[in-house]
Design a protein around this motif. Sequence first.
Motif, PDB file in Angstrom:
ATOM      1  N   GLN A 138       0.813  -1.217   0.000  1.00  0.00           N
ATOM      2  CA  GLN A 138       0.000   0.000   0.000  1.00  0.00           C
ATOM      3  C   GLN A 138       0.845   1.265   0.000  1.00  0.00           C
ATOM      4  O   GLN A 138       0.480   2.258  -0.623  1.00  0.00           O
ATOM      5  CB  GLN A 138      -0.883   0.009   1.257  1.00  0.00           C
ATOM      6  N   THR A 139       1.953   1.226   0.731  1.00  0.00           N
ATOM      7  CA  THR A 139       2.710   2.465   0.914  1.00  0.00           C
ATOM      8  C   THR A 139       3.789   2.664  -0.139  1.00  0.00           C
ATOM      9  O   THR A 139       4.289   3.774  -0.301  1.00  0.00           O
ATOM     10  CB  THR A 139       3.354   2.506   2.307  1.00  0.00           C
ATOM     11  N   LYS A 140       4.152   1.614  -0.860  1.00  0.00           N
ATOM     12  CA  LYS A 140       5.219   1.733  -1.861  1.00  0.00           C
ATOM     13  C   LYS A 140       4.943   2.819  -2.912  1.00  0.00           C
ATOM     14  O   LYS A 140       5.819   3.628  -3.193  1.00  0.00           O
ATOM     15  CB  LYS A 140       5.446   0.377  -2.543  1.00  0.00           C
ATOM     16  N   PRO A 141       3.719   2.849  -3.498  1.00  0.00           N
ATOM     17  CA  PRO A 141       3.463   3.897  -4.504  1.00  0.00           C
ATOM     18  C   PRO A 141       3.570   5.300  -3.920  1.00  0.00           C
ATOM     19  O   PRO A 141       3.989   6.229  -4.617  1.00  0.00           O
ATOM     20  CB  PRO A 141       2.023   3.620  -4.956  1.00  0.00           C
ATOM     21  N   VAL A 142       3.197   5.456  -2.646  1.00  0.00           N
ATOM     22  CA  VAL A 142       3.269   6.770  -2.007  1.00  0.00           C
ATOM     23  C   VAL A 142       4.732   7.192  -1.867  1.00  0.00           C
ATOM     24  O   VAL A 142       5.106   8.342  -2.149  1.00  0.00           O
ATOM     25  CB  VAL A 142       2.603   6.734  -0.609  1.00  0.00           C
ATOM     26  N   ALA A 143       5.584   6.230  -1.477  1.00  0.00           N
ATOM     27  CA  ALA A 143       7.009   6.520  -1.345  1.00  0.00           C
ATOM     28  C   ALA A 143       7.602   6.917  -2.692  1.00  0.00           C
ATOM     29  O   ALA A 143       8.386   7.857  -2.795  1.00  0.00           O
ATOM     30  CB  ALA A 143       7.734   5.296  -0.785  1.00  0.00           C
ATOM     31  N   ARG A 144       7.176   6.200  -3.732  1.00  0.00           N
ATOM     32  CA  ARG A 144       7.691   6.494  -5.066  1.00  0.00           C
ATOM     33  C   ARG A 144       7.253   7.897  -5.506  1.00  0.00           C
ATOM     34  O   ARG A 144       8.037   8.659  -6.063  1.00  0.00           O
ATOM     35  CB  ARG A 144       7.189   5.433  -6.055  1.00  0.00           C
ATOM     36  N   GLN A 145       6.000   8.241  -5.195  1.00  0.00           N
ATOM     37  CA  GLN A 145       5.499   9.576  -5.534  1.00  0.00           C
ATOM     38  C   GLN A 145       6.352  10.637  -4.827  1.00  0.00           C
ATOM     39  O   GLN A 145       6.769  11.623  -5.435  1.00  0.00           O
ATOM     40  CB  GLN A 145       4.031   9.712  -5.107  1.00  0.00           C
ATOM     41  N   GLY A 146       6.626  10.410  -3.545  1.00  0.00           N
ATOM     42  CA  GLY A 146       7.443  11.352  -2.779  1.00  0.00           C
ATOM     43  C   GLY A 146       8.817  11.534  -3.394  1.00  0.00           C
ATOM     44  O   GLY A 146       9.329  12.654  -3.499  1.00  0.00           O
ATOM     45  N   LEU A 147       9.396  10.415  -3.812  1.00  0.00           N
ATOM     46  CA  LEU A 147      10.722  10.447  -4.425  1.00  0.00           C
ATOM     47  C   LEU A 147      10.714  11.301  -5.691  1.00  0.00           C
ATOM     48  O   LEU A 147      11.597  12.140  -5.909  1.00  0.00           O
ATOM     49  CB  LEU A 147      11.136   9.011  -4.759  1.00  0.00           C
ATOM     50  N   TRP A 148       9.681  11.125  -6.513  1.00  0.00           N
ATOM     51  CA  TRP A 148       9.590  11.886  -7.764  1.00  0.00           C
ATOM     52  C   TRP A 148       9.362  13.365  -7.510  1.00  0.00           C
ATOM     53  O   TRP A 148       9.934  14.209  -8.209  1.00  0.00           O
ATOM     54  CB  TRP A 148       8.500  11.323  -8.669  1.00  0.00           C
ATOM     55  N   VAL A 149       8.527  13.680  -6.519  1.00  0.00           N
ATOM     56  CA  VAL A 149       8.320  15.086  -6.178  1.00  0.00           C
ATOM     57  C   VAL A 149       9.668  15.701  -5.773  1.00  0.00           C
ATOM     58  O   VAL A 149      10.004  16.818  -6.167  1.00  0.00           O
ATOM     59  CB  VAL A 149       7.280  15.234  -5.041  1.00  0.00           C
ATOM     60  N   TRP A 188       8.933  10.558   3.022  1.00  0.00           N
ATOM     61  CA  TRP A 188       9.619  10.310   1.747  1.00  0.00           C
ATOM     62  C   TRP A 188       9.709  11.583   0.923  1.00  0.00           C
ATOM     63  O   TRP A 188      10.742  11.876   0.335  1.00  0.00           O
ATOM     64  CB  TRP A 188       8.911   9.195   0.962  1.00  0.00           C
ATOM     65  N   THR A 189       8.622  12.358   0.892  1.00  0.00           N
ATOM     66  CA  THR A 189       8.666  13.597   0.115  1.00  0.00           C
ATOM     67  C   THR A 189       9.630  14.590   0.753  1.00  0.00           C
ATOM     68  O   THR A 189      10.485  15.166   0.086  1.00  0.00           O
ATOM     69  CB  THR A 189       7.266  14.239   0.015  1.00  0.00           C
ATOM     70  N   GLY A 190       9.495  14.779   2.074  1.00  0.00           N
ATOM     71  CA  GLY A 190      10.336  15.757   2.767  1.00  0.00           C
ATOM     72  C   GLY A 190      11.814  15.444   2.618  1.00  0.00           C
ATOM     73  O   GLY A 190      12.616  16.313   2.253  1.00  0.00           O
ATOM     74  N   LEU A 191      12.184  14.178   2.879  1.00  0.00           N
ATOM     75  CA  LEU A 191      13.602  13.815   2.813  1.00  0.00           C
ATOM     76  C   LEU A 191      14.126  13.850   1.383  1.00  0.00           C
ATOM     77  O   LEU A 191      15.258  14.276   1.135  1.00  0.00           O
ATOM     78  CB  LEU A 191      13.822  12.427   3.430  1.00  0.00           C
ATOM     79  N   SER A 192      13.279  13.427   0.439  1.00  0.00           N
ATOM     80  CA  SER A 192      13.705  13.415  -0.951  1.00  0.00           C
ATOM     81  C   SER A 192      13.891  14.845  -1.484  1.00  0.00           C
ATOM     82  O   SER A 192      14.886  15.141  -2.154  1.00  0.00           O
ATOM     83  CB  SER A 192      12.655  12.627  -1.750  1.00  0.00           C
ATOM     84  N   VAL A 193      12.944  15.746  -1.163  1.00  0.00           N
ATOM     85  CA  VAL A 193      13.122  17.136  -1.588  1.00  0.00           C
ATOM     86  C   VAL A 193      14.385  17.708  -0.942  1.00  0.00           C
ATOM     87  O   VAL A 193      15.194  18.371  -1.600  1.00  0.00           O
ATOM     88  CB  VAL A 193      11.894  18.013  -1.208  1.00  0.00           C
ATOM     89  N   PHE A 194      14.577  17.423   0.359  1.00  0.00           N
ATOM     90  CA  PHE A 194      15.743  17.960   1.065  1.00  0.00           C
ATOM     91  C   PHE A 194      17.041  17.515   0.379  1.00  0.00           C
ATOM     92  O   PHE A 194      17.935  18.327   0.100  1.00  0.00           O
ATOM     93  CB  PHE A 194      15.741  17.500   2.527  1.00  0.00           C
ATOM     94  N   LEU A 195      17.134  16.228   0.076  1.00  0.00           N
ATOM     95  CA  LEU A 195      18.341  15.684  -0.546  1.00  0.00           C
ATOM     96  C   LEU A 195      18.607  16.313  -1.914  1.00  0.00           C
ATOM     97  O   LEU A 195      19.681  16.874  -2.168  1.00  0.00           O
ATOM     98  CB  LEU A 195      18.194  14.159  -0.682  1.00  0.00           C
ATOM     99  N   PHE A 196      17.594  16.250  -2.803  1.00  0.00           N
ATOM    100  CA  PHE A 196      17.823  16.709  -4.175  1.00  0.00           C
ATOM    101  C   PHE A 196      17.922  18.239  -4.253  1.00  0.00           C
ATOM    102  O   PHE A 196      18.685  18.779  -5.049  1.00  0.00           O
ATOM    103  CB  PHE A 196      16.721  16.185  -5.108  1.00  0.00           C
ATOM    104  N   TRP A 197      17.146  18.938  -3.416  1.00  0.00           N
ATOM    105  CA  TRP A 197      17.183  20.405  -3.414  1.00  0.00           C
ATOM    106  C   TRP A 197      18.585  20.891  -3.047  1.00  0.00           C
ATOM    107  O   TRP A 197      19.133  21.791  -3.680  1.00  0.00           O
ATOM    108  CB  TRP A 197      16.140  20.939  -2.420  1.00  0.00           C
ATOM    109  N   ASN A 198      19.194  20.260  -2.038  1.00  0.00           N
ATOM    110  CA  ASN A 198      20.523  20.684  -1.619  1.00  0.00           C
ATOM    111  C   ASN A 198      21.594  20.293  -2.632  1.00  0.00           C
ATOM    112  O   ASN A 198      22.507  21.071  -2.920  1.00  0.00           O
ATOM    113  CB  ASN A 198      20.838  20.119  -0.226  1.00  0.00           C
TER     114      ASN A 198
END
Lengths: 104, 269
Positions: B7-18, B131-141
């Motif tokens: 159930q949560t895998k697609p949400v994590a993937r969405q966060g990663l893409w954002v 997933w979204t917060g950490l992924s944005v933080f990583l790629f943004w920096n």
Amino acid sequence: MSLWTTVILAGALSLATKLLGYLIPHEWLDGPLVSRVMKYLPIALLAALVAVQTFGGSNGSVVLDARAAGLLVATIALCLRAPFLLVIVLAGASAAILRAFGIG
Amino acid sequence: MTTLTEQTKPVARQGLWVGIATGLYGTSFGALAVAAGLNIPQAMVLSLLLFSGGSQFAVVGVIASGGTGLAAVTTSTLLGLRNAFYGLQVSRLLDATGPRKVLAAHLTIDESTAVAIAQPDRERTKVGFWWTGLSVFLFWNLMTFVGAVLGNALGDPKKWGLDAAASGAFIALLWPRLTNTRTRITAVAAASIALLVSPHAPAGTPILIAALAAVVAGALPDASEGDDGEAIIDEDLPHPQLDHSPFADDGSLLTRREWRERRHQGGAS
């Protein structure tokens, strides 16, 4: 204020603001007037930033130069639903091209 | 963080893409920051510590237009106030404590809030947020650094149109918020105020004076929306209103049908 002070102060205040949302009781910031003003605040600030960034000259004068063309192109791109990064690149490229021809 | 389920895998993937999409325009922030006169470490500290796109662009925009540090800090903080309101809403859904709460607060921005509250249950809300917060933080920096190095190598920022690119960034941040007549009038009024007062006010302060347009827009009665003050989350963020929260009063999860019924009743939760 030195650049470093500005950078660190802005960063610290940002984190403090975010923490506020996690620490204060919900009721304190839940009034209808506060929420409504908060909805319009980013709109007013960003619109003012657009204006000053595009038309601001030295000593507060208002000037029309290649930046205005960049803004126009960006607006058209947004109407055509272009993604964020493309909008920025197109705005910059339009101004750069005009300047290469000695305009603005 | 718990392990991902079907159930949560697609949400994590969405966060990663954002995160990847948002990170890409971190490049433009890095380039604009050095064009405004910041050095690479200063641009990096803004992305690491301030970590809120609009506010970061505001800091470098005000500095580039000759404004004082105080004007830059004030503009950026006012623009970041909405993050406190996001925090009010997501903190109830995350139940993070201790250092994790501080990290959650730091990661509370437009993108993580939008993905989190668009989820139908508490488990997916948490996965979406982190997933979204950490992924944005990583790629943004990461991309801020790339942009700052590139910007440094470009030389004269005007030749490359970087000042116009900053205008493009602000209008692109503004655009999705212009959802109805009142938001558009507010934007035009604020822009006009800023230009009208700029010859008479110190650099940077016209933007703060223009913020008065938001106070007027918020204080005037508006028949088109309720007076219940639920409009704080931007309309462009895909989410159900939190008043239509998928959780019952005791925190348990409603069934999809119960939830839909509540929404149709106008969110009496």
